[in-house]
Design a protein around this motif. Structure first.
Motif, short mmCIF file in Angstrom:
data_model
loop_
_atom_site.label_atom_id
_atom_site.label_comp_id
_atom_site.label_asym_id
_atom_site.label_seq_id
_atom_site.Cartn_x
_atom_site.Cartn_y
_atom_site.Cartn_z
N ILE A 437 138.93 -1.29 39.15
CA ILE A 437 139.91 -1.75 40.12
C ILE A 437 140.51 -0.58 40.80
CG2 ILE A 437 142.43 -3.00 40.41
CD1 ILE A 437 141.74 -4.77 37.85
N LEU A 438 140.69 0.51 39.98
CA LEU A 438 141.18 1.71 40.57
C LEU A 438 140.25 2.28 41.56
CD1 LEU A 438 143.42 4.00 40.69
CD2 LEU A 438 142.23 5.12 38.68
N LYS A 439 139.08 2.28 41.30
CA LYS A 439 137.90 2.59 42.31
C LYS A 439 137.95 1.85 43.66
CE LYS A 439 132.92 3.30 42.60
NZ LYS A 439 131.65 3.22 42.20
N ILE A 440 137.92 0.67 43.61
CA ILE A 440 137.95 -0.23 44.67
C ILE A 440 139.42 0.03 45.48
CG2 ILE A 440 138.10 -2.63 45.30
CD1 ILE A 440 136.20 -3.46 43.07
N GLN A 441 140.48 0.20 44.55
CA GLN A 441 141.69 0.46 45.30
C GLN A 441 141.89 1.63 46.26
OE1 GLN A 441 144.47 0.05 42.24
NE2 GLN A 441 145.00 -2.17 42.62
N GLY A 442 141.10 2.55 45.63
CA GLY A 442 140.79 3.95 46.01
C GLY A 442 140.25 4.06 47.29
N MET A 443 138.98 3.40 47.32
CA MET A 443 138.01 3.18 48.44
C MET A 443 138.63 2.41 49.56
SD MET A 443 134.33 1.95 48.34
CE MET A 443 133.03 2.74 49.76
N THR A 444 139.53 1.43 49.20
CA THR A 444 140.25 0.55 50.22
C THR A 444 141.26 1.50 51.12
OG1 THR A 444 140.06 -1.58 48.75
CG2 THR A 444 141.68 -1.45 50.57
N LYS A 445 142.22 2.24 50.15
CA LYS A 445 142.70 3.11 50.86
C LYS A 445 142.18 4.20 51.92
CE LYS A 445 146.76 1.80 49.35
NZ LYS A 445 148.02 1.35 50.22
N GLY A 446 140.84 4.52 51.36
CA GLY A 446 140.24 5.56 52.14
C GLY A 446 139.67 5.00 53.39
N VAL A 447 139.14 3.54 53.38
CA VAL A 447 138.52 2.99 54.43
C VAL A 447 139.57 2.63 55.46
CG1 VAL A 447 137.61 0.70 55.31
CG2 VAL A 447 136.64 1.87 53.20
N HIS A 448 140.90 2.30 54.91
CA HIS A 448 142.11 2.29 56.13
C HIS A 448 142.29 3.51 56.84
CE1 HIS A 448 143.88 -1.15 53.44
NE2 HIS A 448 142.94 -1.55 54.09
N SER A 449 142.24 4.67 56.00
CA SER A 449 142.15 6.07 56.71
C SER A 449 141.30 6.32 57.86
CB SER A 449 142.49 7.17 55.75
OG SER A 449 143.46 7.02 54.72
N VAL A 450 140.03 5.64 57.60
CA VAL A 450 138.93 5.75 58.53
C VAL A 450 139.22 5.06 59.69
CG1 VAL A 450 136.70 5.42 58.81
CG2 VAL A 450 137.25 6.33 56.73
N TYR A 451 139.78 3.90 59.32
CA TYR A 451 139.84 3.08 60.69
C TYR A 451 141.17 3.51 61.53
CZ TYR A 451 136.21 0.00 59.30
OH TYR A 451 134.93 -0.33 59.08
N TYR A 452 141.91 3.99 60.88
CA TYR A 452 143.24 4.45 61.52
C TYR A 452 142.64 5.90 62.31
CZ TYR A 452 147.01 2.09 59.17
OH TYR A 452 147.86 0.92 58.86
N ALA A 453 141.69 6.89 61.78
CA ALA A 453 141.32 7.71 62.42
C ALA A 453 140.39 7.31 63.69
CB ALA A 453 140.22 8.66 61.61
N ALA A 454 139.67 6.16 63.50
CA ALA A 454 139.01 5.37 64.57
C ALA A 454 139.93 5.14 65.66
CB ALA A 454 137.98 4.44 64.06
N LEU A 455 140.86 4.42 65.32
CA LEU A 455 142.06 4.11 66.34
C LEU A 455 142.38 4.97 67.08
CD1 LEU A 455 144.28 1.45 64.50
CD2 LEU A 455 143.24 1.25 66.80
N VAL A 456 142.73 6.51 66.56
CA VAL A 456 142.89 7.47 67.37
C VAL A 456 141.97 7.85 68.44
CG1 VAL A 456 143.49 9.93 67.22
CG2 VAL A 456 144.51 8.35 65.27
N PHE A 457 140.79 7.84 68.02
CA PHE A 457 139.78 8.14 68.91
C PHE A 457 139.60 6.73 70.01
CE2 PHE A 457 137.46 9.90 65.37
CZ PHE A 457 137.44 11.35 65.92
#
Length: 477
Positions: A437-457
C-alpha cells in the motif's frame, strides 16, 4: 523536382509515401524494446543497466547522427541516403534476429539507429521541397502520424510478440518490413533534392558529437538507476552544454556551417521550435508515466498496458491528420489555443489519478489528451518550417529533429526523477505499515507531481502560443 503548382504530382506522393513508411518503421524501434527488456535480461543474463542500453544507446546514436544530417542531405542524393539508411536498418535487424550474444544485439541496435538518424531529417527536408506551402499542414499532419503513433504502437507490438512468441519475433517483423521498404525504394524512389559539394568541418563534427551526445546521454542516464546522484551524469551534461555553446558560436561564424543558425533569426521559427519542445515534453508525461503507473498500481501486464495506450495512439493519428488539414484552412492559432486548453484541462484531471482510477477512465482521458497533442504539435512544426527558405531546408529539418531527440532524452529523465524523489519523500514521512500500500501511495504522489510539472509546461506553452502571430511564410520556388 520542386513543386510550386497547386497539386502535387503522383510521383511526389509516391516518394513521400516511401519516405514516411521508412520513418514510421524507424520510429517504432525507439520504443519497441521497452517492453522486451525483462525478457532479454533473462535470456542473456545481463543486468538491467546493461539491457537499458538497447534503448539509451539507440537514442544516443540518433542524437549524434541527426545534427550531421544537414551536411549529408546537401552532399548525397535522396536515393543514396535513403537506400543506405534502410540498408543499415536491414543489417541491424537481421543481426539482432540471429545473434546469440548480447554484445552483438547491442551493436545491431546501434546500426539500426544510424539508419534512423539519417531517415528522420531526410523525410522532413524532402517534404519541404515537394509540398507547396498551402498543403504543408495536411502533409505534415500525415507525417505526425509516424512521429507520434509509431512510438505508441511499438509497446503493443512487442507485448504481443513476447506474450505469444519471443523477443526475436520483434526483429523478424522489423527485418521483413525494412526489406520491403528497401526494395520499394530501390525500384521507385527518385532523386528530388539538389546536391552540392559542401565541405565538412571536422571540429564542428566533434563538437556536435560531444554536445548533442553529451546532453542526450546525460539526461538518459539520469532517468535510470542512481539518477541525478551519479556524478558522471553532471560531468557528461556539463561537457555537452559547453560543447554545444562552442558549436553554436562556431556555426554562426562559418560560411558553410554543419547546422546553420540562420533559421533562428526568425522570431516565429525560434518561438515555434521552443513551443514544439514544450509540447513534446508534455507528451512524454503520458507516454512514460501513465503506463508505468498502471503496471505498478493496477498490476497490468505489458500487453494490457499497451492496449490501455492504443486508443490514444489511434486518436492521435486521426487528430494529427485533421489538425494538418485545418492548419491549411484556418491557420495555426485556433488549433494551438484549443489544443493547449484541452491539454491543461486533462492534465489537471490527471493530478487526481489514484489506484481507484479504472483503466477505462484512464484510457478515455488519455484519448482526449492525444486530441490536444494532435491539434498542437503538427501545426506548430509546420509554422516553424514554413519560415525556413529553400536553401536552408536541410538545416531546418535537422534543427527540428534534433530538438525532438533532446526532448526525448530530457522528458523521461525529468519525469522519472520528479516521480522518484516525491515518492521517496512520501514513503520516508509516512507511517503506513503495509509495504505494498505504501509503495502504491508513494508512487501516486510521485505521479501527481509529474502531472503538476507537465501543467507548468502547458501553461508556459499556452502563454507562448498567445505571442505567435502570422508572419509572411517562405514559399518554395
Amino acid at each position: 523536382m520542386t513543386i510550386s503548382e497547386d497539386k502535387m504530382s503522383r510521383e511526389s506522393k509516391l516518394i513521400l509515401f516511401i519516405l514516411i513508411l521508412g520513418n514510421f518503421l524507424c520510429l517504432i524501434s525507439e520504443t519497441v524494446m521497452n517492453v522486451a527488456l525483462p525478457n532479454i535480461i533473462s535470456n542473456f543474463h545481463v543486468s538491467t543497466s546493461s539491457a537499458q542500453w538497447l534503448t539509451t544507446g539507440y537514442m544516443l546514436i540518433i542524437g549524434i547522427s541527426v545534427p550531421i544530417s544537414a551536411f549529408l542531405i546537401q552532399r548525397f542524393t535522396l536515393r543514396q541516403l535513403f537506400i543506405t539508411a534502410m540498408g543499415l536498418y536491414v543489417v541491424g535487424s537481421f543481426m539482432a534476429l540471429i545473434t546469440p550474444l548480447f554484445s552483438v544485439l547491442l551493436i545491431a541496435r546501434m546500426i539500426q539507429a544510424l539508419g534512423t538518424g539519417i531517415v528522420l531529417p531526410l523525410v522532413m527536408s524532402t517534404m519541404l521541397t515537394l509540398v507547396p506551402i498551402h498543403k504543408r499542414g495536411t502533409v505534415i499532419g500525415i507525417f505526425q502520424v509516424a512521429i507520434l503513433f509509431a512510438p505508441a504502437i511499438g509497446p503493443v507490438l512487442s507485448g504481443l510478440a513476447i506474450q505469444y512468441y519471443s523477443w526475436r519475433i520483434i526483429f523478424l517483423g522489423l527485418f521483413i518490413a525494412a526489406v520491403v521498404i528497401l526494395l520499394f525504394a530501390v525500384y521507385k524512389l527518385k532523386n528530388v533534392l539538389k546536391t552540392s559539394r559542401p565541405t565538412i568541418h571536422i571540429p564542428s563534427v566533434v563538437l556536435s558529437t560531444l554536445g548533442f551526445g553529451g546532453v542526450v546521454y546525460g539526461f538518459s542516464v539520469a532517468g535510470e538507476g542512481s539518477g541525478w546522484s551519479n556524478p558522471f551524469v553532471w560531468i557528461t551534461l556539463a561537457i555537452g552544454v559547453i560543447a554545444l555553446a562552442v558549436f553554436v558560436k562556431k556555426q554562426t561564424k562559418m560560411e558553410s556551417p554543419l547546422i546553420s543558425m540562420e533559421p533562428f533569426k526568425s522570431s516565429i521559427f525560434s518561438r515555434s521550435i521552443f513551443l514544439m519542445f514544450l509540447i513534446m515534453m508534455i507528451q512524454f508525461s503520458m507516454m512514460l508515466i501513465l503506463p508505468l503507473y498502471f503496471q505498478t498500481a493496477a498490476e497490468l501486464s505489458p500487453l494490457e498496458t499497451g492496449i490501455l495506450m492504443l486508443p490514444g495512439g489511434i486518436t492521435l493519428a486521426f487528430t494529427a491528420m485533421i489538425g494538418g488539414r485545418l492548419f491549411d484552412k484556418i491557420g495555426f492559432k485556433p488549433l494551438l489555443i484549443v489544443g493547449l486548453v484541452l491539454l491543461l484541462f486533462i492534465l489537471g484531471l490527471f493530478t487526481r489519478i489514484s489506484s481507484e482510477t479504472t483503466t477505462m477512465e484512464a484510457m478515455i482521458l488519455y484519448a482526449f489528451f492525444t486530441i490536444g497533442v494532435g491539434l498542437t504539435v503538427g501545426p506548430v512544426m509546420t509554422l516553424a518550417l514554413n519560415q525556413v527558405p529553400k536553401e536552408l531546408h536541410a538545416h531546418g529539418s535537422a534543427i527540428s529533429n534534433t530538438i525532438n531527440q533532446i526532448a526525448g532524452a530530457i522528458g523521461p529523465a525529468l519525469y522519472t526523477s520528479v516521480m522518484t524523489m516525491t515518492s521517496q519523500h512520501f514513503i520516508e514521512e509516512s507511517s503506513e505499515a503495509n509495504k505494498m500500500i505504501l509503495k502504491i501511495q508513494g508512487m501516486t504522489k510521485g505521479v501527481h507531481s509529474v502531472y503538476y510539472a507537465a501543467l507548468v509546461f502547458a501553461v508556459v506553452s499556452f502563454l507562448l502560443a498567445l505571442t505567435l502571430k502570422r508572419e509572411k511564410q517562405v514559399e518554395t520556388k
